[in-house]
Design a protein around this motif. Structure first.
Motif, PDB file in Angstrom:
ATOM      1  N   UNK A  31      -6.040 -10.096   5.558  1.00 38.09           N
ATOM      2  CA  UNK A  31      -4.625  -9.577   5.954  1.00 38.09           C
ATOM      3  C   UNK A  31      -4.253  -8.764   3.833  1.00 38.09           C
ATOM      4  N   UNK A  32      -3.388  -7.878   4.150  1.00 34.67           N
ATOM      5  CA  UNK A  32      -3.851  -7.188   2.289  1.00 34.67           C
ATOM      6  C   UNK A  32      -2.398  -8.298   2.092  1.00 34.67           C
ATOM      7  N   UNK A  33      -1.343  -9.038   2.310  1.00 35.56           N
ATOM      8  CA  UNK A  33      -0.715 -10.243   2.267  1.00 35.56           C
ATOM      9  C   UNK A  33      -1.841 -11.125   1.410  1.00 35.56           C
ATOM     10  N   UNK A  34      -1.991 -11.773   1.820  1.00 38.59           N
ATOM     11  CA  UNK A  34      -3.455 -12.584   1.683  1.00 38.59           C
ATOM     12  C   UNK A  34      -4.215 -11.644   0.097  1.00 38.59           C
ATOM     13  N   UNK A  35      -4.253 -10.542   0.450  1.00 41.23           N
ATOM     14  CA  UNK A  35      -5.156 -10.179  -0.924  1.00 41.23           C
ATOM     15  C   UNK A  35      -4.901  -9.946  -1.904  1.00 41.23           C
ATOM     16  N   UNK A  36      -3.056  -9.846  -2.023  1.00 42.45           N
ATOM     17  CA  UNK A  36      -2.094  -9.057  -2.661  1.00 42.45           C
ATOM     18  C   UNK A  36      -1.858 -11.244  -3.511  1.00 42.45           C
ATOM     19  N   UNK A  53      -3.825 -10.475  -9.533  1.00 41.97           N
ATOM     20  CA  UNK A  53      -2.538 -10.002 -10.216  1.00 41.97           C
ATOM     21  C   UNK A  53      -2.080  -8.639 -10.215  1.00 41.97           C
ATOM     22  N   UNK A  54      -3.077  -7.854  -9.838  1.00 44.31           N
ATOM     23  CA  UNK A  54      -2.617  -6.464  -9.540  1.00 44.31           C
ATOM     24  C   UNK A  54      -3.712  -5.947  -8.667  1.00 44.31           C
ATOM     25  N   UNK A  55      -3.296  -4.477  -8.270  1.00 43.85           N
ATOM     26  CA  UNK A  55      -3.429  -3.814  -7.903  1.00 43.85           C
ATOM     27  C   UNK A  55      -4.281  -2.700  -8.140  1.00 43.85           C
ATOM     28  N   UNK A  56      -5.652  -2.230  -7.741  1.00 47.97           N
ATOM     29  CA  UNK A  56      -6.472  -0.690  -8.207  1.00 47.97           C
ATOM     30  C   UNK A  56      -6.690   0.291  -6.524  1.00 47.97           C
ATOM     31  N   UNK A  57      -6.146   1.282  -6.631  1.00 44.90           N
ATOM     32  CA  UNK A  57      -6.506   2.514  -5.861  1.00 44.90           C
ATOM     33  C   UNK A  57      -7.843   3.692  -6.205  1.00 44.90           C
ATOM     34  N   UNK A 117     -13.083   6.202   7.826  1.00 43.80           N
ATOM     35  CA  UNK A 117     -11.760   5.606   8.678  1.00 43.80           C
ATOM     36  C   UNK A 117     -11.270   4.406   8.857  1.00 43.80           C
ATOM     37  N   UNK A 118     -10.364   4.194   9.062  1.00 43.43           N
ATOM     38  CA  UNK A 118      -9.208   2.784   8.634  1.00 43.43           C
ATOM     39  C   UNK A 118      -8.809   2.839   7.017  1.00 43.43           C
ATOM     40  N   UNK A 119      -9.398   3.701   5.612  1.00 43.60           N
ATOM     41  CA  UNK A 119      -8.653   3.592   4.549  1.00 43.60           C
ATOM     42  C   UNK A 119      -7.520   3.367   4.164  1.00 43.60           C
ATOM     43  N   UNK A 120      -6.737   4.606   5.024  1.00 45.49           N
ATOM     44  CA  UNK A 120      -5.913   5.202   4.713  1.00 45.49           C
ATOM     45  C   UNK A 120      -4.678   3.849   4.819  1.00 45.49           C
ATOM     46  N   UNK A 121      -4.944   3.292   6.065  1.00 40.83           N
ATOM     47  CA  UNK A 121      -4.131   2.531   7.157  1.00 40.83           C
ATOM     48  C   UNK A 121      -4.037   1.333   6.254  1.00 40.83           C
ATOM     49  N   UNK A 122      -5.551   0.986   6.154  1.00 42.97           N
ATOM     50  CA  UNK A 122      -5.926  -0.225   4.905  1.00 42.97           C
ATOM     51  C   UNK A 122      -5.163   0.018   3.593  1.00 42.97           C
ATOM     52  N   UNK A 180       1.886  -1.195   0.161  1.00 52.09           N
ATOM     53  CA  UNK A 180       2.443  -1.861   0.429  1.00 52.09           C
ATOM     54  C   UNK A 180       2.851  -3.419   0.083  1.00 52.09           C
ATOM     55  N   UNK A 181       2.279  -3.978   0.559  1.00 52.26           N
ATOM     56  CA  UNK A 181       2.169  -5.753   0.128  1.00 52.26           C
ATOM     57  C   UNK A 181       2.368  -6.266  -1.063  1.00 52.26           C
TER      58      UNK A 181
END
Length: 81
Positions: A27-32, A36-40, A64-69, A75-76
């Protein structure tokens, strides 16, 4: 994104403890919540349909699936401030 080790080392040199995640079922919210930060780090091109445009002739799609993830992860992160 081909030099992930460089990103990880840069975060360490800046005093951080990097956590590498991939396009998973986490779950992206659980990762966040646990970082303390996110780097794409980049990769193939973001699907232009996501921002209402047609693909350029040089368009190279992401895995495949990377954009959605990554969109969900971003967003999270924004929601978590």
């Amino acid at each position: 994104n081909r030099r992930v080790a460089d990103y990880l080392e840069s975060v360490r040199r800046a005093g951080g403890d990097p956590v590498e995640v991939a396009d998973t079922h986490d779950d992206p919210a659980a990762i966040v919540a646990r970082v303390q930060g996110v780097m794409l780090t980049g990769g193939g091109d973001v699907d232009p349909a996501l921002y209402g445009e047609a693909p350029h002739p040089t368009f190279e799609p992401a895995e495949p699936g990377r954009d959605a993830f990554e969109m969900a992860l971003a967003r999270a992160a924004v929601a978590a401030d």
